[in-house]
Design an enzyme around this catalytic site. Structure first.
Site, mmCIF file in Angstrom:
data_model
loop_
_atom_site.group_PDB
_atom_site.id
_atom_site.type_symbol
_atom_site.label_atom_id
_atom_site.label_comp_id
_atom_site.label_asym_id
_atom_site.label_seq_id
_atom_site.Cartn_x
_atom_site.Cartn_y
_atom_site.Cartn_z
ATOM 1 N N GLY A 30 38.454 34.996 33.473
ATOM 2 C CA GLY A 30 38.410 36.054 34.500
ATOM 3 C C GLY A 30 37.320 35.779 35.516
ATOM 4 O O GLY A 30 36.796 36.702 36.160
ATOM 5 N N GLY A 33 37.424 37.226 39.198
ATOM 6 C CA GLY A 33 37.532 38.668 39.429
ATOM 7 C C GLY A 33 36.208 39.304 39.841
ATOM 8 O O GLY A 33 35.216 38.619 40.111
ATOM 9 N N LEU A 34 36.209 40.621 39.897
ATOM 10 C CA LEU A 34 35.030 41.401 40.309
ATOM 11 C C LEU A 34 33.791 41.023 39.496
ATOM 12 O O LEU A 34 32.749 40.683 40.044
ATOM 13 C CB LEU A 34 35.364 42.901 40.131
ATOM 14 C CG LEU A 34 34.217 43.905 40.142
ATOM 15 C CD1 LEU A 34 33.557 43.970 41.502
ATOM 16 C CD2 LEU A 34 34.734 45.290 39.727
ATOM 17 N N VAL A 35 33.907 41.083 38.178
ATOM 18 C CA VAL A 35 32.739 40.835 37.324
ATOM 19 C C VAL A 35 32.422 39.338 37.260
ATOM 20 O O VAL A 35 31.260 38.927 37.341
ATOM 21 C CB VAL A 35 32.978 41.416 35.903
ATOM 22 C CG1 VAL A 35 31.745 41.220 35.041
ATOM 23 C CG2 VAL A 35 33.352 42.891 35.971
ATOM 24 N N TYR A 159 46.185 50.132 27.922
ATOM 25 C CA TYR A 159 44.933 49.392 28.166
ATOM 26 C C TYR A 159 43.913 49.705 27.068
ATOM 27 O O TYR A 159 43.263 48.813 26.521
ATOM 28 C CB TYR A 159 44.416 49.816 29.533
ATOM 29 C CG TYR A 159 43.095 49.235 29.980
ATOM 30 C CD1 TYR A 159 43.024 47.950 30.515
ATOM 31 C CD2 TYR A 159 41.921 49.991 29.912
ATOM 32 C CE1 TYR A 159 41.807 47.430 30.970
ATOM 33 C CE2 TYR A 159 40.706 49.475 30.366
ATOM 34 C CZ TYR A 159 40.662 48.203 30.894
ATOM 35 O OH TYR A 159 39.463 47.692 31.344
ATOM 36 N N CYS A 187 30.749 50.930 32.009
ATOM 37 C CA CYS A 187 31.354 52.090 32.675
ATOM 38 C C CYS A 187 32.128 51.570 33.892
ATOM 39 O O CYS A 187 32.349 50.361 34.012
ATOM 40 C CB CYS A 187 30.270 53.083 33.082
ATOM 41 S SG CYS A 187 28.975 52.364 34.115
ATOM 42 N N ASP A 293 44.104 63.784 38.330
ATOM 43 C CA ASP A 293 42.651 63.693 38.218
ATOM 44 C C ASP A 293 42.252 62.694 37.130
ATOM 45 O O ASP A 293 41.120 62.240 37.081
ATOM 46 C CB ASP A 293 42.059 65.058 37.821
ATOM 47 C CG ASP A 293 41.536 65.831 39.024
ATOM 48 O OD1 ASP A 293 41.420 65.235 40.115
ATOM 49 O OD2 ASP A 293 41.248 67.037 38.855
HETATM 50 P P1 NAP Z 1 39.616 41.787 38.037
HETATM 51 O O1 NAP Z 1 38.739 41.759 39.232
HETATM 52 O O2 NAP Z 1 40.976 42.398 38.163
HETATM 53 O O3 NAP Z 1 39.762 40.292 37.507
HETATM 54 C C1 NAP Z 1 40.624 40.003 36.447
HETATM 55 C C2 NAP Z 1 40.443 38.561 36.083
HETATM 56 O O4 NAP Z 1 41.306 38.245 34.980
HETATM 57 C C3 NAP Z 1 40.817 37.593 37.213
HETATM 58 O O5 NAP Z 1 39.926 36.510 37.193
HETATM 59 C C4 NAP Z 1 42.228 37.152 36.828
HETATM 60 O O6 NAP Z 1 42.570 35.866 37.319
HETATM 61 C C5 NAP Z 1 42.078 37.109 35.306
HETATM 62 N N1 NAP Z 1 43.361 37.178 34.630
HETATM 63 C C6 NAP Z 1 44.243 38.218 34.645
HETATM 64 N N2 NAP Z 1 45.352 37.884 33.939
HETATM 65 C C7 NAP Z 1 45.142 36.619 33.469
HETATM 66 C C8 NAP Z 1 45.921 35.732 32.684
HETATM 67 N N3 NAP Z 1 47.135 36.078 32.221
HETATM 68 N N4 NAP Z 1 45.410 34.509 32.416
HETATM 69 C C9 NAP Z 1 44.199 34.156 32.885
HETATM 70 N N5 NAP Z 1 43.397 34.952 33.603
HETATM 71 C C10 NAP Z 1 43.887 36.182 33.910
HETATM 72 O O7 NAP Z 1 38.899 42.530 36.821
HETATM 73 P P2 NAP Z 1 37.376 42.934 36.617
HETATM 74 O O8 NAP Z 1 37.229 44.292 37.184
HETATM 75 O O9 NAP Z 1 36.497 41.825 37.021
HETATM 76 O O10 NAP Z 1 37.327 43.105 35.036
HETATM 77 C C11 NAP Z 1 36.688 42.165 34.197
HETATM 78 C C12 NAP Z 1 36.615 42.760 32.809
HETATM 79 O O11 NAP Z 1 35.837 43.964 32.867
HETATM 80 C C13 NAP Z 1 37.978 43.146 32.239
HETATM 81 O O12 NAP Z 1 38.037 42.787 30.882
HETATM 82 C C14 NAP Z 1 38.014 44.658 32.410
HETATM 83 O O13 NAP Z 1 38.850 45.246 31.464
HETATM 84 C C15 NAP Z 1 36.564 45.013 32.229
HETATM 85 N N6 NAP Z 1 36.149 46.293 32.830
HETATM 86 C C16 NAP Z 1 36.343 46.495 34.178
HETATM 87 C C17 NAP Z 1 35.956 47.699 34.729
HETATM 88 C C18 NAP Z 1 36.136 47.999 36.195
HETATM 89 O O14 NAP Z 1 35.847 49.122 36.628
HETATM 90 N N7 NAP Z 1 36.611 47.051 37.010
HETATM 91 C C19 NAP Z 1 35.351 48.695 33.909
HETATM 92 C C20 NAP Z 1 35.146 48.418 32.572
HETATM 93 C C21 NAP Z 1 35.549 47.219 32.044
HETATM 94 P P3 NAP Z 1 43.289 35.705 38.794
HETATM 95 O O15 NAP Z 1 42.200 35.974 39.804
HETATM 96 O O16 NAP Z 1 43.741 34.305 38.830
HETATM 97 O O17 NAP Z 1 44.384 36.719 38.831
HETATM 98 P P1 GDP Z 2 39.413 55.901 35.823
HETATM 99 O O1 GDP Z 2 37.939 56.043 36.002
HETATM 100 O O2 GDP Z 2 39.773 54.983 34.706
HETATM 101 O O3 GDP Z 2 40.095 57.230 35.728
HETATM 102 O O4 GDP Z 2 40.030 55.170 37.094
HETATM 103 P P2 GDP Z 2 39.777 55.193 38.667
HETATM 104 O O5 GDP Z 2 38.662 54.295 39.013
HETATM 105 O O6 GDP Z 2 41.121 54.880 39.234
HETATM 106 O O7 GDP Z 2 39.308 56.666 39.063
HETATM 107 C C1 GDP Z 2 40.232 57.719 39.024
HETATM 108 C C2 GDP Z 2 39.634 59.010 39.559
HETATM 109 O O8 GDP Z 2 39.409 58.885 40.983
HETATM 110 C C3 GDP Z 2 40.615 60.159 39.385
HETATM 111 O O9 GDP Z 2 39.903 61.382 39.256
HETATM 112 C C4 GDP Z 2 41.384 60.118 40.706
HETATM 113 O O10 GDP Z 2 42.016 61.370 41.010
HETATM 114 C C5 GDP Z 2 40.239 59.814 41.680
HETATM 115 N N1 GDP Z 2 40.716 59.212 42.956
HETATM 116 C C6 GDP Z 2 40.615 59.774 44.194
HETATM 117 N N2 GDP Z 2 41.175 58.997 45.119
HETATM 118 C C7 GDP Z 2 41.596 57.874 44.471
HETATM 119 C C8 GDP Z 2 42.259 56.699 44.927
HETATM 120 O O11 GDP Z 2 42.561 56.506 46.107
HETATM 121 N N3 GDP Z 2 42.523 55.748 43.974
HETATM 122 C C9 GDP Z 2 42.169 55.915 42.668
HETATM 123 N N4 GDP Z 2 42.431 54.925 41.782
HETATM 124 N N5 GDP Z 2 41.590 57.049 42.207
HETATM 125 C C10 GDP Z 2 41.299 58.001 43.101
#
Ligand code: NAP
Ligand code: GDP
Length: 337
Positions: A30, A33-35, A159, A187, A293
């Site tokens: 990954g 991606g973002l992280v 998920y 978070c 919500d």
């Molecule tokens: P992201 O930006 O969507 O990035 C996802 C990454 O996973 C990308 O590098 C993607 O590769 C790779 N990936 C997806 N499917 C794949 C596959 N089949 N084979 C190989 N690589 C694959 O996600 P992120 O937000 O950085 O999340 C990273 C981790 O943090 C995840 O485990 C997520 O569950 C966890 N997390 C995220 C959040 C949040 O708010 N974002 C919160 C808590 C935990 P490509 O770029 O090539 O598609």
């Molecule tokens: P969660 O934290 O896992 O619930 O995921 P999200 O990051 O998608 O946040 C969802 C919360 O943001 C909910 O309360 C939604 O109603 C609110 N929200 C407001 N506007 C948006 C929007 O444009 N996109 C998303 N994803 N959520 C939104």
């Protein structure tokens, strides 16, 4: 981590000490991606130690839902350590539409990655859970002992159950194979390189994109839901630093929550206001209460993290939002959206 090095030894001293240690190779799934991008940036900006090699991979290097492709990747890189981030990830509305895919893809990715960690004798693997996988009906604050306590929120059961199974795998690999594989529980994360897709993104990137368009087109900003739910948000740079600390220093199999404090929880409306301020958006803001919500709150305790790192300073929320907005404006053409 910067904080830790500055209170103990200089970076040069740490590098000199580490040059005598055996080389380690850290594979980051990954990595695009973002992280993953945030970890890569922190490593490239001085956090890399002289005995470490870092490899950042994306789905273009291997489809991790496929066991053979995962094996080939591990055969090619032979990592000693793995940060496992790869997952199907999305906001509330993406999860509501695709619970089955979130479950099946993430189960396959996690099983394959952990199986290959064991097969290729990886010493340490740190995988990623999320605070949204905890029971919906619970007491607060949530802590690391509560991962399996009760059903998660209906909106993201696919998920959540797939993520919980990482903890089951880690405990199984310890019990039967003596492996020390672990997980962290962030978070809500946001920052540069996020997914800014209007339909599938998490709330902060979705709203940054929406405000950008509303300001450009002179249209109202439409926020989904009531704006009342509460969230803890961590800037991807902070999470990256904590992830690197975890790989180097955290030796428990039990998960650890990587989150800002309970006192830093904000409402969705607070997040909207911070984004509006960062853009200096003067248009109308509408809350569409016909939209979901989701979970009302998932307030998590970072007391365990604080026991290890009592004085880590998180980037202030307003500053992190402003930096993300600035990044999105500068990278609008190429950003994931
Ligand atoms: P992201 O930006 O969507 O990035 C996802 C990454 O996973 C990308 O590098 C993607 O590769 C790779 N990936 C997806 N499917 C794949 C596959 N089949 N084979 C190989 N690589 C694959 O996600 P992120 O937000 O950085 O999340 C990273 C981790 O943090 C995840 O485990 C997520 O569950 C966890 N997390 C995220 C959040 C949040 O708010 N974002 C919160 C808590 C935990 P490509 O770029 O090539 O598609
Ligand atoms: P969660 O934290 O896992 O619930 O995921 P999200 O990051 O998608 O946040 C969802 C919360 O943001 C909910 O309360 C939604 O109603 C609110 N929200 C407001 N506007 C948006 C929007 O444009 N996109 C998303 N994803 N959520 C939104």
């Amino acid at each position: 981590m910067g904080n830790e090095a500055s209170t103990e030894k200089s970076d040069a001293q740490v590098n000199e000490m580490n040059s005598h240690l055996p080389p380690i190779k850290i594979l980051v799934t990954g990595g695009s991606g973002l992280v993953g991008k945030a970890i890569e940036k922190v490593i490239n900006e001085g956090e890399k130690r002289s005995n470490e090699t870092w490899v950042f991979i994306s789905s273009k290097d291997a489809d991790l839902t496929n066991l053979e492709q995962t094996r080939q990747l591990f055969e090619e890189h032979k990592p000693t350590h793995v940060i496992h981030l790869a997952a199907m990830v999305g906001g509330l509305f993406h999860n509501l539409r695709h619970n089955l895919q979130f479950f099946t893809k993430n189960m396959a990715i996690n099983q394959n990655v952990l199986q290959c960690c064991d097969e290729f004798d990886v010493h340490k693997c740190v995988s990623c859970l999320s605070t949204c996988i905890f029971p919906d009906k619970t007491t607060y604050p949530i802590d690391e002992t509560m991962v399996h306590n009760g059903p998660p929120h209906d909106s993201n059961f696919g998920y959540s159950y797939a993520k919980r199974m990482i903890d089951v795998l880690n405990k199984g690999y310890e019990q039967e194979k003596g492996r020390k594989y672990t997980s962290v529980v962030p978070c809500n994360v946001f920052g540069p390189h996020d997914n800014y897709n209007l339909e599938d993104a998490h709330v902060i990137p979705a709203l940054i994109h929406k405000v950008y368009l509303a300001q450009r087109d002179g249209t109202p900003l439409e926020v989904f839901g009531s704006g009342k739910p509460l969230r803890q948000f961590i800037y991807s740079t902070d999470l990256a630093k904590l992830f690197i600390w975890t790989v180097r220093h955290y030796n428990e199999v039990e998960p650890i929550i990587l989150s800002v404090g309970e006192e830093d929880e904000v409402s969705i409306q607070d997040a909207v206001n911070a984004i509006v301020r960062a853009f200096d958006f003067k248009g109308e803001v509408i809350y569409d209460t016909s939209k979901a919500d989701g979970q009302f709150k998932k307030t998590a305790s970072n007391a365990k993290l604080r026991k290890y790192l009592s004085d880590y300073k998180f980037t202030p929320f307003e500053q992190a939002v402003a930096e993300s907005v600035d990044w999105f404006i500068r990278n609008y053409e190429t950003a994931r959206k």
